[in-house]
Design a protein around this motif. Sequence first.
Motif, short mmCIF file in Angstrom:
data_model
loop_
_atom_site.label_atom_id
_atom_site.label_comp_id
_atom_site.label_asym_id
_atom_site.label_seq_id
_atom_site.Cartn_x
_atom_site.Cartn_y
_atom_site.Cartn_z
N GLU A 44 -10.68 2.95 -10.21
CA GLU A 44 -9.63 3.78 -9.64
C GLU A 44 -9.54 3.69 -8.12
OE1 GLU A 44 -11.57 8.21 -9.73
OE2 GLU A 44 -10.84 7.42 -11.64
N ASN A 45 -10.37 2.83 -7.52
CA ASN A 45 -10.20 2.56 -6.09
C ASN A 45 -10.79 1.19 -5.76
OD1 ASN A 45 -13.08 2.80 -5.26
ND2 ASN A 45 -12.81 4.95 -5.82
N GLY A 46 -10.52 0.73 -4.56
CA GLY A 46 -10.93 -0.61 -4.17
C GLY A 46 -12.44 -0.82 -4.16
N GLN A 47 -13.20 0.22 -3.80
CA GLN A 47 -14.66 0.08 -3.79
C GLN A 47 -15.19 -0.14 -5.19
OE1 GLN A 47 -16.70 -0.31 -1.00
NE2 GLN A 47 -18.02 -1.01 -2.69
N ASN A 73 -8.33 0.36 0.13
CA ASN A 73 -7.04 0.01 -0.46
C ASN A 73 -7.07 -1.38 -1.09
OD1 ASN A 73 -6.30 -2.03 1.44
ND2 ASN A 73 -5.46 -0.50 2.82
N GLY A 74 -6.00 -1.73 -1.79
CA GLY A 74 -5.95 -2.98 -2.54
C GLY A 74 -6.06 -4.22 -1.67
N ILE A 75 -5.47 -4.18 -0.48
CA ILE A 75 -5.51 -5.35 0.41
C ILE A 75 -6.95 -5.59 0.88
CG2 ILE A 75 -4.66 -6.34 2.58
CD1 ILE A 75 -2.26 -5.94 0.85
N GLU A 76 -7.62 -4.52 1.28
CA GLU A 76 -9.00 -4.64 1.76
C GLU A 76 -9.92 -5.09 0.62
OE1 GLU A 76 -11.95 -5.03 4.26
OE2 GLU A 76 -9.91 -4.56 4.93
#
Length: 119
Positions: free
Chosen positions: A33-36, A60-63
């Motif tokens: 549910e998140n980028g990490q 976020n998705g880019i990172e």
Amino acid sequence: MAKVLVVDDAKFMRMTLTNILQKGNHEVVGEAENGQEAIDLNESLKPDLITMDITMPEVNGIEALKRIKASASDVSIVMCSAMGQQKMVVEAIEHGAKDFIVKPFDETRVLDAIDRVLN
């Protein structure tokens, strides 16, 4: 059959995408549910493909895309974006995303994009 990791902060979006992918004979091996979480699950699950939402809490998705590509350059990543995020989609593709799908998801379009990326 591809192993797919579905990443989106909205549970409904993850469920929708999982249903579409399963209809297309892909195996959803995990959800984040998140980028990490995506970064961590990519390490342990080793998916063939990741669907990555752009706007998420924590990372976020880019990172997340940049970090995953730095450690696992062979994984294919398809970005998921709402309308009006074209600038971020371009940035994602510059950092190694293979394609993007637009929300709300259209089943045919999603499967076409996934098949294109995997073949």
